[in-house]
Design an enzyme around this catalytic site. Structure first.
Site, PDB file in Angstrom:
ATOM      1  CD  GLU B 277      -3.287   0.567   2.007  1.00 11.39           C
ATOM      2  OE1 GLU B 277      -3.100  -0.273   2.920  1.00 11.39           O
ATOM      3  OE2 GLU B 277      -4.369   1.129   1.811  1.00 11.39           O
ATOM      4  CD  GLU B 280      -2.663   1.032  -4.571  1.00 12.26           C
ATOM      5  OE1 GLU B 280      -2.708   0.252  -3.577  1.00 12.26           O
ATOM      6  OE2 GLU B 280      -3.665   1.319  -5.249  1.00 12.26           O
ATOM      7  CB  CYS B 297      -7.721  -2.761   5.779  1.00 13.91           C
ATOM      8  SG  CYS B 297      -6.124  -2.177   5.284  1.00 13.91           S
ATOM      9  CB  SER B 317      -5.452   0.939  -1.551  1.00 14.62           C
ATOM     10  OG  SER B 317      -4.542  -0.129  -1.682  1.00 14.62           O
ATOM     11  CE  LYS B 356     -11.102  -7.751   7.656  1.00 11.92           C
ATOM     12  NZ  LYS B 356     -10.264  -7.383   6.498  1.00 11.92           N
ATOM     13  CD  GLU B 359     -11.818  -8.668   3.119  1.00 10.99           C
ATOM     14  OE1 GLU B 359     -11.569  -9.090   4.268  1.00 10.99           O
ATOM     15  OE2 GLU B 359     -11.211  -7.708   2.624  1.00 10.99           O
ATOM     16  CD  GLU B 364     -14.802  -9.187  -6.104  1.00  9.51           C
ATOM     17  OE1 GLU B 364     -15.256  -9.988  -5.259  1.00  9.51           O
ATOM     18  OE2 GLU B 364     -15.393  -8.146  -6.429  1.00  9.51           O
ATOM     19  CB  CYS B 501     -10.185  -3.771  13.925  1.00 15.11           C
ATOM     20  SG  CYS B 501      -9.782  -3.262  12.254  1.00 15.11           S
TER      21      CYS B 501
END
Lengths: 156, 572
Positions: B277, B280, B297, B317, B356, B359, B364, B501
């Protein structure tokens, strides 16, 4: 221009306080509030669909299915209640297999519960498309419905 | 000013509510609908107290104090009213406490027990609402809902998602998505903050405990687990230790006792995320890429952007989250190196997060039918597993996590709290730009629990505008600014849950702000101790690049560690 755009253009820059008047107009034009209309009204006013649907379901006046060809208004006012309108309503719901606010799948009948039709002398009373049917008993509904079905078939 | 409570004087401040004054004085009345930091709604009336001179009982949560006010918090009348409220709430409530996800952890159950309610006094019409498990991470059981409205307010006022609202009126009222449909069609981002505020079992995560246990029992499977940075500073609370105490070593030992073959640390892949990151970011800065870059994230935030700001997805990102990076590296590199068939590796994560789970199920994140992550446990589910197995956590000796993915810098560990990703990224970006480590590690301006933090830092010749937001209401406001042309920002860290979190939707229930603060302090303490405080000094990460990935943003990195997101059409 769609129905909705026509309505929205009369509420330029509207905020959330215009929600109910807009919903009323949409229902006046379309007969009910469709899923797409609820979402579109929300987008126009910058309100989430959940909020628009929440407000609309709070009020008895909004319906989410098109009216039936015969809209049966069941009076649940005091006099009708005393004369047994609850039994009439329950029997009607059972016969048609729908709840108040719903429309039968063939689109023929819908049930609407109203507070008082002002015809207490005829209690318990129904009003079907503007025509009153008084002194009803749960047992007499079958005949009434089959008359209407025949009438509808004849004029199909 | 002074008021009198239960015949004793206490101090109160003008403008505050009775409830606020009581709390400060260490006195308590029960609440069900009250939410700290939001305007009172006064919906449940369980906090009603007797105020001298007032004809009716007064809700403490929404009534301002007045000088000389005389209050009885537990007069016979107030307690009787509370009992009646509880009895009325129970009148249409299912009697299946024993089989309820919130058994022994339910505010309604606790209140009923505290008030000695031993039988049903009122019998209301039971609601026949169906359970909604259409969402990929959360479930709803509207029959257990007491209509306190906290989930609705959290979703709308804090997260600005408004996936759910009240539907209908009177005794037929229920809470649900628009058109009373399933959560899967709604704009729900699966953050789980509604679960955190729900007083009963009406909202819950979809448990992965069974699948994980089945995988552990399967002799053909190698079962690998990773734990997120926030978990090790939270878990202690479930076993009577103070909030914020780091028990990573004990956690590792416990996970091995549970039967996991390898225990890795998501903070390792947080370091890996930073390598990618920060690279990037530097690349975007130097080659005219889309700025400001926004972190990726937090899966609730990603879904939020896909739903509400599909035109802004270029700001995100392309890095996968640390969970998914480690998942990809475990199956795409480690398994092969170990001589294992990736389809026989079962990869689990322990996360402070419900999103999560969603996710991990994204298409993907699945390659050739093999998911990077097979199951996600929340901190709560981990506690359940530990209790089920009768582990005495306090008696376990700390153990080291497995190599190579057990090694982490403290920068990776900081990912667990708001501002942590930013701080870790700044440290490594400084190294990438100047070739030197920063002199001061801490970026104080992005520390702490504030929902919006902004600062500017100099990295070599670059003057960077940084913003850190947590809670999607705050994120939405900032995204709107960027959309309207705000240009002074280069990098934005977004965490879906307010506080990050450590206050995630998969964390232990019933924590307050002070507890979250201590968890954050726990992360800062770990960072202060070091010894490795920068992601680019994580030797295991460096080795992974040497052996396999090449360098950050390499083709292999892109294949394994990066992804793209897409517009998502939902009912908004």
């Amino acid at each position: 221009m769609t129905d909705l755009q026509f309505i929205f253009q009369r509420y330029p820059g509207a905020k959330r306080d215009a929600l109910i008047p807009i919903l009323q107009e949409v229902q006046d034009v379309q007969g009910y509030l469709s899923r797409d209309s609820v979402i579109a009204v929300g987008q126009y006013l910058g309100l989430p669909a959940s909020k628009v649907y929440g407000v609309a379901t709070f009020y008895n006046q909004f319906r989410f299915q098109p009216l039936g060809r015969y809209n049966i208004q069941v009076c649940r006012g005091t006099a009708c209640h005393v004369k047994g309108s609850l039994g009439v309503l329950e029997s009607l719901k059972r016969s048609l297999g729908i709840d108040a606010g719903q429309t039968t799948r063939d689109g023929l009948f819908s049930i609407e519960v109203v507070a008082c039709l002002g015809a207490c002398g005829l209690a318990p009373v129904l009003c079907i498309n503007g025509e009153f049917h008084g002194n009803l008993k749960p047992e007499s509904l079958g005949k009434l419905l089959s008359t209407l079905r025949k009438e509808a078939a004849a004029n199909a | 000013m002074q008021i009198e409570v239960n015949n004793r004087p206490i101090e109160a401040q003008a403008g505050e509510t009775i409830l606020a004054a009581l709390k400060r004085a260490g006195l308590s009345v029960p609440t069900l609908c009250h939410m700290e930091g939001l305007l009172p709604s006064g919906a449940c009336r369980i906090c009603a107290v007797e105020v001298e001179g007032q004809r009716s009982l007064i809700p403490a949560c929404s009534y301002p104090v007045a000088d000389g006010m005389k209050i009885l918090t537990h007069s016979a009348r107030a307690v009787a009213a509370r009992r009646t409220i509880i009895e009325l709430l129970l009148s249409n409530h299912p009697d299946d406490c024993l089989y309820c996800v919130r058994n022994n952890n339910c505010q309604l159950q606790t209140l009923a027990a505290e008030h000695g309610i031993a039988q049903r006094r009122f019998s209301g019409l039971k609601s026949d609402h169906t359970i909604d498990i259409s969402g990929p991470a959360l479930g709803r059981d509207p029959a257990k809902c007491i209509l306190c409205g906290k989930c609705v307010r959290e979703c709308e006022e804090v997260q600005s998602v408004a996936a759910i609202d009240f539907i209908g009126r009177g005794s037929k009222t229920r809470v649900g998505p628009a058109f009373n449909e399933g959560l899967n069609l709604s704009s729900c981002i699966l953050c789980g903050q509604c679960v955190m505020v729900c007083p009963t079992g009406a909202l819950f995560e979809q448990s992965h405990v069974k699948q994980v246990m089945a995988a552990i029992q399967d002799p053909e499977m190698t079962v690998v687990i990773q734990h997120a940075p926030a978990v090790s500073v939270t878990l202690a609370e479930a076993f009577g230790l103070p909030a914020g105490q780091d028990i990573a070593g004990t956690l590792t030992a416990a996970l091995r006792r549970l039967g996991f073959d390898y225990v890795f640390d998501t903070s390792f892949s947080a370091d890996l995320t930073i390598m990618e990151e920060a690279s990037e970011l530097v690349q975007r800065l130097t080659s005219g890429g889309t700025l400001p870059m926004m972190t990726s994230c937090s899966p609730g935030w990603i879904k939020f952007m896909e739903e509400f700001y599909p035109d802004m997805l270029g700001h995100l990102s392309t890095c996968k989250s640390p969970q998914q990076m480690l998942g990809a590296v475990i199956k795409g590199y480690w398994a092969v190196k170990q001589g294992l068939d990736p389809s026989k590796v079962y990869s689990v994560s322990v996360m402070p997060c419900t999103a999560k789970k969603f996710e991990a199920s994204r298409p993907e994140m699945v390659h050739d039918g093999i998911a990077d992550i097979d199951a996600v446990l929340t901190t709560r589910e981990l506690v359940q597993l530990i209790r089920m197995h009768g582990l005495d956590v306090l008696a376990l000796q700390a153990e080291d996590a497995d190599r190579p993915f057990g090694e982490r810098s403290t920068a990776g560990k900081l990912f667990g709290g708001t501002g942590g990703v930013m701080e870790a990224a700044v440290r490594t970006a400084c190294f990438l730009v100047t070739g030197q480590d920063p002199e001061v590690m801490e970026v104080e301006a992005v520390r702490g629990l504030a929902g919006v933090k902004e600062t500017r830092v100099k990295v070599g010749g670059l003057d960077l505008g940084l913003a850190v937001v947590s809670g999607l209401g705050n994120a939405r406001a900032l995204v709107e600014q960027v959309r309207q042309g705000r240009k002074d920002l280069h990098f934005i860290e977004v965490m879906t849950c307010p506080g990050g979190c450590i206050a995630g939707g998969g964390q232990l229930l019933g924590v307050d702000l002070a507890g979250v603060q201590r968890r954050l302090a726990g992360l800062y303490a770990i960072d202060a101790e070091g010894p490795i405080r920068m992601s680019h000094h994580n030797e295991a990460v460096a080795e992974l690049y040497r052996e396999f990935l090449g360098q950050p943003l390499s083709e292999r990195s892109h294949h394994l560690l990066h992804t793209h997101y897409h517009r998502r059409d939902v009912v908004r």
